[in-house]
Design a protein around this motif. Structure first.
Motif, PDB file in Angstrom:
ATOM      1  N   UNK A 121      19.873   2.727  36.664  1.00  0.00           N
ATOM      2  CA  UNK A 121      19.105   1.482  36.771  1.00  0.00           C
ATOM      3  C   UNK A 121      17.996   1.443  35.723  1.00  0.00           C
ATOM      4  N   UNK A 122      17.368   2.579  35.491  1.00  0.00           N
ATOM      5  CA  UNK A 122      16.257   2.657  34.535  1.00  0.00           C
ATOM      6  C   UNK A 122      16.728   2.413  33.111  1.00  0.00           C
ATOM      7  N   UNK A 123      17.796   3.094  32.690  1.00  0.00           N
ATOM      8  CA  UNK A 123      18.224   2.965  31.293  1.00  0.00           C
ATOM      9  C   UNK A 123      18.726   1.550  30.992  1.00  0.00           C
ATOM     10  N   UNK A 124      19.402   0.938  31.945  1.00  0.00           N
ATOM     11  CA  UNK A 124      19.873  -0.436  31.744  1.00  0.00           C
ATOM     12  C   UNK A 124      18.685  -1.386  31.666  1.00  0.00           C
ATOM     13  N   UNK A 125      17.748  -1.259  32.588  1.00  0.00           N
ATOM     14  CA  UNK A 125      16.574  -2.137  32.605  1.00  0.00           C
ATOM     15  C   UNK A 125      15.747  -1.950  31.336  1.00  0.00           C
ATOM     16  N   UNK A 134      13.444  -5.327  30.387  1.00  0.00           N
ATOM     17  CA  UNK A 134      12.886  -5.897  31.614  1.00  0.00           C
ATOM     18  C   UNK A 134      11.789  -4.945  32.090  1.00  0.00           C
ATOM     19  N   UNK A 135      10.561  -5.293  31.797  1.00  0.00           N
ATOM     20  CA  UNK A 135       9.429  -4.408  32.082  1.00  0.00           C
ATOM     21  C   UNK A 135       9.300  -4.141  33.574  1.00  0.00           C
ATOM     22  N   UNK A 136       9.430  -5.188  34.395  1.00  0.00           N
ATOM     23  CA  UNK A 136       9.284  -5.007  35.839  1.00  0.00           C
ATOM     24  C   UNK A 136      10.300  -3.994  36.369  1.00  0.00           C
ATOM     25  N   UNK A 137      11.582  -4.215  36.090  1.00  0.00           N
ATOM     26  CA  UNK A 137      12.624  -3.332  36.626  1.00  0.00           C
ATOM     27  C   UNK A 137      12.546  -1.933  36.023  1.00  0.00           C
ATOM     28  N   UNK A 138      12.254  -1.840  34.732  1.00  0.00           N
ATOM     29  CA  UNK A 138      12.113  -0.523  34.113  1.00  0.00           C
ATOM     30  C   UNK A 138      11.001   0.258  34.796  1.00  0.00           C
ATOM     31  N   UNK A 139       9.864  -0.382  35.000  1.00  0.00           N
ATOM     32  CA  UNK A 139       8.716   0.300  35.617  1.00  0.00           C
ATOM     33  C   UNK A 139       9.012   0.708  37.056  1.00  0.00           C
ATOM     34  N   UNK A 140       9.640  -0.186  37.813  1.00  0.00           N
ATOM     35  CA  UNK A 140       9.940   0.103  39.215  1.00  0.00           C
ATOM     36  C   UNK A 140      10.933   1.253  39.353  1.00  0.00           C
ATOM     37  N   UNK A 141      11.995   1.228  38.556  1.00  0.00           N
ATOM     38  CA  UNK A 141      13.039   2.245  38.717  1.00  0.00           C
ATOM     39  C   UNK A 141      12.680   3.553  38.035  1.00  0.00           C
ATOM     40  N   UNK A 142      11.823   3.507  37.028  1.00  0.00           N
ATOM     41  CA  UNK A 142      11.268   4.743  36.480  1.00  0.00           C
ATOM     42  C   UNK A 142      10.432   5.430  37.551  1.00  0.00           C
ATOM     43  N   UNK A 143       9.598   4.670  38.240  1.00  0.00           N
ATOM     44  CA  UNK A 143       8.759   5.246  39.294  1.00  0.00           C
ATOM     45  C   UNK A 143       9.617   5.854  40.400  1.00  0.00           C
TER      46      UNK A 143
END
Length: 187
Positions: free
Chosen positions: A50-54, A59-68
Motif C-alpha cells: 500500500x505504501x509503495x503504490x501510494x 498521494x501524500x495522505x495515503x503514503x503517510x498513513x500506510x507508512x505509519x
C-alpha cells in the motif's frame, strides 16, 4: 479545500468513506480482507505494498498513513523509507522485492506487469495467491489514491495525525469504528 462537502473532523479517506457509507462498506470489507485477513504475507508486508503504490502515485495522505501503519507493524522506520526510495537495497526479502516491483508495475498500469516480473517472483518463492493479492492490493490503493486526491480530501501536515491514524489502522483494521467518528470532533 475538498471538491465536495465533507465532515470537517475527518480528513483524508475517512471523511470520504463517511460521506458515502453505502460505497464505503464494500471498499472497507475488501481492504480488511486483503490487508488484515489470512495471508502468507505479513500485515507489515501488505502495508508496504500500500505504501509503495501510494508513494508512487504521489498521494501524500495515503503514503503517510500506510507508512505509519507499516512502521508500527515492522517495529522500525527504515524499511518503509528504503522501499520508497531504494527498493533494491531495502531490508526485505528478495521475494518481497519482486512483489513490490509488481506492485509498482500495477501502479503504472495493469498492462505494465510482465511475464518476466511474474517469473522472477515465482523464482523467489512467491505463490500464485501472493502474486494475486499483491496485484489486487496495488489496484485497490490506486483506487484509494485517486479517490483521496480526485476529491481533494484534506491532507493534514502534522505528522502526529498520521501516527494516530497508523495506530488506528493497526489496532482496528479497516472496518468502520463501531462508535463512528464523532469522538474526533474538536470541542
Amino acid at each position: 479545500m475538498p471538491h465536495i462537502s465533507l465532515p470537517d473532523h475527518l480528513p483524508g479517506i475517512t471523511g470520504l468513506l463517511e460521506f458515502s457509507q453505502d460505497t464505503a462498506t464494500p471498499i472497507r470489507d475488501l481492504t480488511q480482507i486483503l490487508l488484515r485477513g489470512e495471508s502468507s504475507l505479513t500485515q507489515g508486508e501488505r502495508e508496504l505494498i500500500a505504501t509503495i503504490v501510494s508513494h508512487n502515485n504521489e498521494c501524500i495522505f495515503c503514503t503517510s498513513a500506510h507508512t505509519a501503519a507499516a512502521d508500527l507493524l515492522l517495529g522500525e522506520t527504515e524499511t518503509c523509507e528504503m522501499v520508497k526510495h531504494d527498493l533494491d537495497n531495502a531490508p526485505v526479502s528478495e521475494k518481497m522485492k519482486t512483489l513490490l516491483t509488481i506492485a509498482k508495475m500495477v501502479q503504472k498500469s495493469g498492462k505494465s506487469v510482465t511475464p518476466e516480473a511474474i517469473a522472477n517472483a515465482k523464482a523467489q518463492g512467491a505463490t500464485d495467491m501472493e502474486i494475486h493479492d499483491t496485484v489486487l492490493i496495488a489496484a485497490l490503493f490506486c483506487l484509494y489514491n485517486r479517490y483521496v486526491d480526485g476529491l481533494a480530501s484534506v491532507t493534514p501536515a502534522d505528522p502526529s495525525f498520521y501516527q494516530y491514524l497508523g495506530e488506528r489502522i493497526v489496532n482496528h483494521g479497516y472496518t468502520r469504528l463501531p462508535q463512528g467518528y464523532d469522538h474526533l470532533k474538536k470541542s
